[in-house]
Enzyme design. Structure first.
Site, PDB file in Angstrom:
ATOM      1  N   GLU A  74       6.596 -13.644   1.523  1.00 47.67           N
ATOM      2  CA  GLU A  74       5.811 -14.285   0.459  1.00 47.67           C
ATOM      3  C   GLU A  74       6.743 -14.890  -0.592  1.00 47.67           C
ATOM      4  OE1 GLU A  74       2.752 -11.717  -1.134  1.00 47.67           O
ATOM      5  OE2 GLU A  74       2.316 -10.835   0.835  1.00 47.67           O
ATOM      6  N   GLU A  83       0.803  -1.213   0.000  1.00 40.67           N
ATOM      7  CA  GLU A  83       0.000   0.000   0.000  1.00 40.67           C
ATOM      8  C   GLU A  83       0.837   1.265   0.000  1.00 40.67           C
ATOM      9  OE1 GLU A  83      -2.720   2.426  -0.381  1.00 40.67           O
ATOM     10  OE2 GLU A  83      -3.457   0.390  -0.103  1.00 40.67           O
TER      11      GLU A  83
END
Length: 385
Positions: free
Chosen positions: A321, A210
């Site tokens: 990730e 973000e």
């Protein structure tokens, strides 16, 4: 190391040595060592998991095995076993984890691997805003609950993913253009999520993908358009108030080059500024969606990039990730060794178990093939540890 683990597993509780750094030292139902080695202190992570961390020696009283009324408790801090997670912990790290979701829980080959090899799980989609609060004040937790229940019942640490993200965001949130309304919506969403899972989540991705565009400036989103940088402090403070023990992270991608603007004038500069302003940021998550050696962000850049992130004022960093195009054994070793070499790097999470279930299926980027068989990269990591 395997022989030692077996001996410890067979020894009576009274004969257990003091827990090592990052080892489990307490929690509801815990029957192992409750004191830490010299120079460490036993710190509460959540109701079920206390961990030996650097600090003054000794330990505080821990919950007895009769506390908690049979509530499932994670034992991911236990350093016994032969899986990747246990071996990684033996090197001083907190966890080696993977991503799952509720739709994986009936996949026996996948779940058996998770149980045997990984000590931490991140929910792929079921904790994202569109899944949790599709309309204002209407919360749906059933799928996220399934993942949390699986993790607690099987002794896995949990990374909460994610509280704020400009993607997978309901249209009703995107349509907000009033500062006070958006502030209230963020605070309510974060408080509701974090409170529901208080004491069960080790780390939260408070803000995900973000913050920054590739030039290091704030990404354009409803959050930045309406609130500027203030949305960061609003979200982090709400999360800290809801669960003071959880570690709070900024998590982003393309943090894989030490001299890249997104790393330097983006993440590091802003995190330092925000921490100095009192925003409770504990960690930086580098996602690690990496290219093959000839690509834009190969694994070879990760060691220097992790050092650059660790030079920030954040207390810890994590690879959150990880997947690598082609899943070269050397590339996976490069990333794992980079984390091992950086004291602030607390853990690695691979973004899925098998190539069959990867969001990048054409890249075959994971440690297990589509038949749930270990690949050369998995064997390289296991042998190196």
């Amino acid at each position: 190391m395997h022989t030692l683990s077996v001996l410890l597993a067979l020894a009576p509780v009274s004969a257990l040595a003091q827990a090592p750094i990052w080892g489990q030292c307490g929690g509801n139902g815990w029957t192992g060592a409750t004191t830490c080695a010299s120079g460490l202190k036993c710190e509460k992570i959540n109701d079920w998991y206390y961990q030996c961390v650097p600090g003054s020696g000794g330990s505080e009283p821990q919950p007895s095995s009769t506390q908690g009324g049979g509530t499932p408790q994670p034992t991911g801090g236990n350093s016994g076993g032969t899986g990747l997670d246990a071996k990684f912990k033996a090197k001083g790290k907190q966890y080696f984890g993977t991503e799952i979701d509720h739709y994986h829980l009936n996949n026996n080959p996948l779940i058996n691997i998770v149980k045997a090899q990984f000590g931490q799980v991140t929910c792929e989609n079921s904790m994202k805003w569109d899944a949790i609060e599709p309309s204002r004040n209407s919360f749906t937790f059933s799928n996220a609950d399934k993942v949390v229940d699986f993790a607690t019942q099987n002794g896995k640490l949990i990374r909460g993913h994610t509280l704020l993200w400009h993607s997978q965001l309901p249209q009703w949130v995107q349509n907000i253009n009033d500062r006070s309304t958006l502030t209230a919506v963020i605070e309510n969403h974060v408080k509701t999520m974090v409170t529901r899972y208080k004491g069960k989540i080790l780390q939260w991705d408070v803000v995900n993908n973000e913050i920054f565009a590739e030039d290091g400036n704030l990404r354009d989103s409803v959050f930045s358009r309406v609130l500027g940088e203030d949305f960061v402090g609003i979200a982090f403070r709400a999360a800290r108030a809801a669960d003071p023990a959880a570690k709070l992270y900024i998590n982003d991608y393309n943090l894989d080059k030490s001299d890249y603007a997104k790393v330097t004038r983006g993440m590091v500069a802003h995190v330092n500024k925000w921490i100095a302003a009192g925003i409770p940021i504990d960690g930086i998550g580098s996602q690690g969606h990496l290219a093959a050696p000839s690509g834009w962000n190969p694994a070879s850049g990760v060691p220097a990039a992790l050092r650059a992130l660790a030079a920030s004022d954040a207390k810890e960093i994590a690879i959150t990730e990880l997947d690598i195009a082609g899943a070269s054994a050397n590339d996976y070793l490069t990333v794992m060794n980079a984390c091992l070499a950086v004291p602030k790097c607390v853990g690695i999470t691979v973004w899925g178990v098998s190539d069959k279930d990867s969001w990048r299926p054409g890249d075959n980027p994971l440690l297990y093939d589509s038949n749930y068989q270990p690949k050369a990269a998995f064997n390289a990591l296991a042998n190196a540890l």
